[in-house]
Design a protein around this motif. Structure first.
Motif, PDB file in Angstrom:
ATOM      1  N   THR A 147       9.770  -4.829  -1.986  1.00 48.43           N
ATOM      2  CA  THR A 147       9.811  -6.272  -1.759  1.00 48.43           C
ATOM      3  C   THR A 147      10.430  -6.585  -0.405  1.00 48.43           C
ATOM      4  O   THR A 147       9.886  -7.364   0.378  1.00 48.43           O
ATOM      5  N   GLN A 148      11.531  -5.951  -0.159  1.00 48.61           N
ATOM      6  CA  GLN A 148      12.208  -6.157   1.134  1.00 48.61           C
ATOM      7  C   GLN A 148      11.347  -5.701   2.291  1.00 48.61           C
ATOM      8  O   GLN A 148      11.244  -6.363   3.320  1.00 48.61           O
ATOM      9  N   LEU A 149      10.708  -4.564   2.058  1.00 47.18           N
ATOM     10  CA  LEU A 149       9.846  -3.984   3.083  1.00 47.18           C
ATOM     11  C   LEU A 149       8.737  -4.953   3.478  1.00 47.18           C
ATOM     12  O   LEU A 149       8.481  -5.197   4.665  1.00 47.18           O
ATOM     13  N   LEU A 150       8.111  -5.532   2.466  1.00 48.66           N
ATOM     14  CA  LEU A 150       7.017  -6.459   2.743  1.00 48.66           C
ATOM     15  C   LEU A 150       7.542  -7.750   3.361  1.00 48.66           C
ATOM     16  O   LEU A 150       6.922  -8.332   4.244  1.00 48.66           O
ATOM     17  N   ASN A 151       8.708  -8.177   2.874  1.00 48.64           N
ATOM     18  CA  ASN A 151       9.303  -9.413   3.370  1.00 48.64           C
ATOM     19  C   ASN A 151       9.719  -9.323   4.823  1.00 48.64           C
ATOM     20  O   ASN A 151       9.564 -10.273   5.582  1.00 48.64           O
ATOM     21  N   SER A 152      10.205  -8.173   5.197  1.00 48.95           N
ATOM     22  CA  SER A 152      10.743  -8.060   6.556  1.00 48.95           C
ATOM     23  C   SER A 152       9.697  -7.603   7.570  1.00 48.95           C
ATOM     24  O   SER A 152      10.005  -7.366   8.715  1.00 48.95           O
ATOM     25  N   ASN A 153       8.486  -7.454   7.101  1.00 46.12           N
ATOM     26  CA  ASN A 153       7.440  -7.042   8.043  1.00 46.12           C
ATOM     27  C   ASN A 153       6.278  -8.020   7.998  1.00 46.12           C
ATOM     28  O   ASN A 153       6.018  -8.653   6.992  1.00 46.12           O
ATOM     29  N   THR A 154       5.576  -8.090   9.107  1.00 45.05           N
ATOM     30  CA  THR A 154       4.346  -8.875   9.107  1.00 45.05           C
ATOM     31  C   THR A 154       3.192  -7.889   9.224  1.00 45.05           C
ATOM     32  O   THR A 154       3.351  -6.810   9.797  1.00 45.05           O
ATOM     33  N   TYR A 155       2.098  -8.293   8.645  1.00 45.03           N
ATOM     34  CA  TYR A 155       0.916  -7.422   8.703  1.00 45.03           C
ATOM     35  C   TYR A 155      -0.312  -8.304   8.689  1.00 45.03           C
ATOM     36  O   TYR A 155      -0.309  -9.391   8.110  1.00 45.03           O
ATOM     37  N   SER A 156      -1.346  -7.815   9.315  1.00 41.92           N
ATOM     38  CA  SER A 156      -2.569  -8.620   9.332  1.00 41.92           C
ATOM     39  C   SER A 156      -3.803  -7.792   8.979  1.00 41.92           C
ATOM     40  O   SER A 156      -4.915  -8.292   9.039  1.00 41.92           O
ATOM     41  N   THR A 157      -3.571  -6.540   8.601  1.00 41.64           N
ATOM     42  CA  THR A 157      -4.711  -5.742   8.137  1.00 41.64           C
ATOM     43  C   THR A 157      -4.265  -4.865   6.969  1.00 41.64           C
ATOM     44  O   THR A 157      -3.074  -4.646   6.757  1.00 41.64           O
ATOM     45  N   THR A 158      -5.246  -4.374   6.243  1.00 42.96           N
ATOM     46  CA  THR A 158      -4.984  -3.472   5.132  1.00 42.96           C
ATOM     47  C   THR A 158      -4.314  -2.200   5.636  1.00 42.96           C
ATOM     48  O   THR A 158      -3.405  -1.668   5.005  1.00 42.96           O
ATOM     49  N   GLU A 159      -4.759  -1.741   6.790  1.00 41.35           N
ATOM     50  CA  GLU A 159      -4.234  -0.497   7.348  1.00 41.35           C
ATOM     51  C   GLU A 159      -2.736  -0.604   7.610  1.00 41.35           C
ATOM     52  O   GLU A 159      -1.985   0.336   7.368  1.00 41.35           O
ATOM     53  N   ILE A 215      -0.606  -2.387   6.014  1.00 42.27           N
ATOM     54  CA  ILE A 215       0.096  -2.294   4.734  1.00 42.27           C
ATOM     55  C   ILE A 215       0.149  -0.839   4.297  1.00 42.27           C
ATOM     56  O   ILE A 215       1.174  -0.339   3.828  1.00 42.27           O
ATOM     57  N   ASP A 216      -0.968  -0.171   4.478  1.00 42.61           N
ATOM     58  CA  ASP A 216      -1.051   1.255   4.168  1.00 42.61           C
ATOM     59  C   ASP A 216       0.061   2.029   4.856  1.00 42.61           C
ATOM     60  O   ASP A 216       0.800   2.783   4.237  1.00 42.61           O
ATOM     61  N   HIS A 217       0.193   1.798   6.162  1.00 41.24           N
ATOM     62  CA  HIS A 217       1.206   2.502   6.942  1.00 41.24           C
ATOM     63  C   HIS A 217       2.605   2.180   6.449  1.00 41.24           C
ATOM     64  O   HIS A 217       3.435   3.064   6.280  1.00 41.24           O
ATOM     65  N   LEU A 218       2.817   0.896   6.205  1.00 46.65           N
ATOM     66  CA  LEU A 218       4.122   0.443   5.739  1.00 46.65           C
ATOM     67  C   LEU A 218       4.533   1.202   4.481  1.00 46.65           C
ATOM     68  O   LEU A 218       5.627   1.766   4.381  1.00 46.65           O
ATOM     69  N   LEU A 219       3.609   1.220   3.514  1.00 46.92           N
ATOM     70  CA  LEU A 219       3.903   1.862   2.231  1.00 46.92           C
ATOM     71  C   LEU A 219       4.059   3.370   2.384  1.00 46.92           C
ATOM     72  O   LEU A 219       4.994   3.972   1.859  1.00 46.92           O
ATOM     73  N   HIS A 220       3.141   3.952   3.120  1.00 47.59           N
ATOM     74  CA  HIS A 220       3.179   5.404   3.283  1.00 47.59           C
ATOM     75  C   HIS A 220       4.456   5.861   3.998  1.00 47.59           C
ATOM     76  O   HIS A 220       5.078   6.838   3.602  1.00 47.59           O
ATOM     77  N   ASP A 221       4.822   5.118   5.016  1.00 53.21           N
ATOM     78  CA  ASP A 221       6.045   5.473   5.735  1.00 53.21           C
ATOM     79  C   ASP A 221       7.270   5.349   4.836  1.00 53.21           C
ATOM     80  O   ASP A 221       8.151   6.202   4.844  1.00 53.21           O
ATOM     81  N   TYR A 222       7.270   4.273   4.063  1.00 50.61           N
ATOM     82  CA  TYR A 222       8.392   4.054   3.143  1.00 50.61           C
ATOM     83  C   TYR A 222       8.521   5.237   2.189  1.00 50.61           C
ATOM     84  O   TYR A 222       9.607   5.771   1.957  1.00 50.61           O
ATOM     85  N   MET A 272       2.693   4.529  -5.927  1.00 46.02           N
ATOM     86  CA  MET A 272       1.437   3.781  -5.832  1.00 46.02           C
ATOM     87  C   MET A 272       0.946   3.325  -7.204  1.00 46.02           C
ATOM     88  O   MET A 272       0.474   2.203  -7.368  1.00 46.02           O
ATOM     89  N   ASN A 273       1.057   4.213  -8.168  1.00 47.40           N
ATOM     90  CA  ASN A 273       0.588   3.848  -9.509  1.00 47.40           C
ATOM     91  C   ASN A 273       1.469   2.782 -10.146  1.00 47.40           C
ATOM     92  O   ASN A 273       0.990   1.942 -10.903  1.00 47.40           O
ATOM     93  N   SER A 286      -8.110  -0.174  -3.584  1.00 48.44           N
ATOM     94  CA  SER A 286      -6.854   0.348  -3.059  1.00 48.44           C
ATOM     95  C   SER A 286      -5.748  -0.698  -3.108  1.00 48.44           C
ATOM     96  O   SER A 286      -5.982  -1.900  -2.970  1.00 48.44           O
ATOM     97  N   ILE A 287      -4.519  -0.219  -3.309  1.00 49.44           N
ATOM     98  CA  ILE A 287      -3.357  -1.089  -3.445  1.00 49.44           C
ATOM     99  C   ILE A 287      -3.162  -1.995  -2.239  1.00 49.44           C
ATOM    100  O   ILE A 287      -2.954  -3.207  -2.378  1.00 49.44           O
ATOM    101  N   SER A 288      -3.274  -1.406  -1.071  1.00 51.34           N
ATOM    102  CA  SER A 288      -3.057  -2.219   0.137  1.00 51.34           C
ATOM    103  C   SER A 288      -4.086  -3.331   0.230  1.00 51.34           C
ATOM    104  O   SER A 288      -3.794  -4.427   0.698  1.00 51.34           O
TER     105      SER A 288
END
Length: 518
Positions: A444-456, A458-465, A477-478, A492-494
């Motif tokens: 939640t924090q990760l998504l809140n503190s970042n901006t994103y404009s593509t699926t990719e 989000i993918d990177h954000l999650l994968h890096d986390y 992911m599940n 896909s989740i993203s």
RNA sequence: GCCCCGUUCGUCUAGUUGGCCUAGGACGCAAGAUUUUCAUUCUUGAAAUCAGGGGUUCGAAUCCCCUACGGGGUACCA
């Protein structure tokens, strides 16, 4: 022994074919195929495709059947050049509206000695059939038996006149010549020969003042200048009668060519496809859903089951016909271009639900998202959900590859429109750990503190986390999927996060933390 | 019963003038790969001695005959 045959005629004249259903109920899918083949043949030869309603049996009429036929072809996008709605220079196109013309033709035959009056009542005929049955014989009204019956052959002129004057009900029967070979050339089966001795004197004109199919069909095909009669194989045995009729009328030179199509059979076992098979085996036998006006019984339809008209056409076209080669997906224009009577198979074809599904799947993939979105929009409207077209289009684009039918859309996409209201227990058990809420809060924090404009992104954000915290990819992911979808399915989740938006995503995460306990 | 029409993988079929067929494709099925899930997709595989039996031919899924099986018809239904 005489020989009568229909000769090959030049194909120079304008091709005119007709589809001639009887409005006795919903149109069977086999009938749709017959119509389709007629249509393809007509268009291939730049000819006319005509709809003629054969309602000569007034007792079997079913209300709504005629409208059903029209609606079916509207749905399929198959247009008639002439017909009950379109009109045309050979109108009317409904046989009950042509009632007055048939009697003269029947009388012509009587005058020429090709037909005769028969006064036997249905009861008398039934009785005589029963007598024959007792002796394990089959009664046939023919050149052997007609002299024993009550008709204008066995009776003298005065008797006949008397009966007629007294308005005794009568039918007009065709008088088959004795021991004559009738050769007919069928475009699909080539030469078929039948001897008149095994043919019975068919009724041409009924006591209710209506013609039977045999008379009406020949008269109308002649009057409407039909060049090719393309119909089901069930008509083959009575085709010699039709050929004889053309001869009797003196219309041999303009007699149409005949083509008798193989039948559509049940997928399992034997016999031709019937109304019952569909619901028993889980596929529609009718193009459109039908409610029996008397019993209120509902039979499913292709349209309501989520089939695309183009897929139905493609599938049906290949059920009994094949252009050769290995291509299977054809646009209607290609079907028209490729169609040829010579390539129609002779044997019956069993209906294959799995293949039909595959075709529909293919067509869903090829169809514009905007067109598909309209189907989903209908479902949303029923559920009082309002979403803009662009949004629905995007969703459809995401889920269509996992759908065989447009009816699958909602089940595959509901989570784009509503938050899950329950969570699949199996998935909870497998992936929800004591520390899960902590991870979800971090996400939640990760998504809140970042901006994103593509699926990719989000993918990177999650994968890096996941990588940075040395977590298990599958588990995180599940879990996220469980939280957003409610179960183990979907794109896909993203992609889901991107489409439903940050606010909704965070809301669902919060919800899950609150509601899932272990 | 009688008449007519059919018969190539489980299903739809290719094969149309007999030799390139150790019978091809598709659906379905099986296995594997890809994938965060379910699907999709991709690869590979099993699957028809061409209904059976006789001919004709140097050679037949393809031509002929018989048999079997299947279907249709046999209504004042279409």
């Amino acid at each position: 022994m005489g020989i009568i045959e229909n000769k090959d005629k030049d194909m120079e004249k304008q091709v005119r074919v007709r589809f001639a259903p009887s409005p006795t109920g919903p149109l069977h899918i086999g009938g749709v195929r017959t119509a389709l083949y007629n249509y393809l043949f007509a268009k291939k030869h730049n000819g006319q495709f005509i709809l003629r309603i054969e309602d000569t049996d007034q007792g079997r009429l079913v209300s709504g059947a005629e409208e059903y036929i029209i609606e079916t072809f509207d749905w399929l996008g198959i247009k008639f050049d002439e017909g009950i709605r379109e009109g045309g220079s050979f109108a009317p196109y409904r046989q009950s509206d042509r009632k007055s013309i048939y009697k003269d033709y029947a009388m012509q035959l009587v005058e020429k000695g090709w037909a005769y009056y028969a006064f036997d009542t249905p009861e008398e005929l039934e009785a005589i059939r029963k007598t024959y049955e007792l002796e394990k014989k089959n009664f046939q009204y023919d050149n052997l038996t007609r002299t024993q019956m009550r008709n204008s052959i066995s009776l003298n002129q005065t008797q006949v006149k008397e009966l007629l004057d007294k308005e005794t009900p009568y039918v007009i029967r065709f008088k088959f010549p004795e021991n004559t070979e009738i050769k007919l050339h069928d475009m699909i089966r080539k030469e078929v020969v039948m001897n008149t001795n095994i043919l019975d004197d068919k009724v041409l004109y009924k006591s209710d003042g209506m013609p039977t199919y045999h008379l009406a069909n020949v008269v109308d095909d002649h009057l409407m200048q039909i060049t090719h009669v393309i119909r089901g194989e069930e008509w083959l045995p009575s085709c010699p009668l039709h050929v004889m009729l053309y001869k009797a009328f003196g219309w041999e030179n303009t007699m149409p060519q005949f083509a008798h199509l193989p039948l559509l059979l049940k997928p399992d076992g034997n016999g031709k496809l019937s109304k019952r098979d569909g619901d028993r085996l889980g596929f529609p036998v009718f193009p459109l859903q039908w409610e029996d006006p008397k019993t209120q019984e509902i039979s499913s339809g292709y349209r309501e089951s989520g089939y695309l008209p183009k897929a139905v056409i493609n599938f049906l076209a290949l059920l009994g016909w094949n252009p050769g080669g290995e291509k299977e997906l054809f646009k209607i224009e290609e079907l028209i271009d490729l169609f040829s009577m010579e390539r129609i198979s002779k044997g019956g074809a069993k209906f294959d639900l799995e293949k039909a599904k595959w075709f529909n799947h293919q067509y869903i993939q090829m169809e514009q998202n905007q067109t598909l979105a309209k189907e989903l929009l209908k479902v949303l409207a029923e559920k009082n959900l309002n979403f803009p077209m662009e949004y629905v289009e995007k969703v459809v684009g995401q889920i269509k590859e996992r759908c065989n039918f447009t009816n699958d859309f909602w089940d595959q996409s509901y989570f784009f429109f509503i938050a899950p209201n329950n969570y699949d227990e199996k998935v909870v058990k497998k992936h929800w750990k004591a520390e899960t809420p902590t991870y979800l809060e971090q996400i939640t924090q990760l998504l809140n503190s970042n901006t994103y404009s593509t699926t990719e992104e989000i993918d990177h954000l999650l994968h890096d986390y996941i990588k940075d915290n040395d977590l298990n990819m599958g588990n995180i992911m599940n879990t996220l999927r469980l939280v957003l979808v409610g179960k183990s399915m979907g794109p896909s989740i993203s992609e889901i996060i991107f489409v439903i938006g940050k606010e909704e995503t965070l809301g669902r995460i919060g919800n899950a933390i609150k509601h899932i306990n272990i």
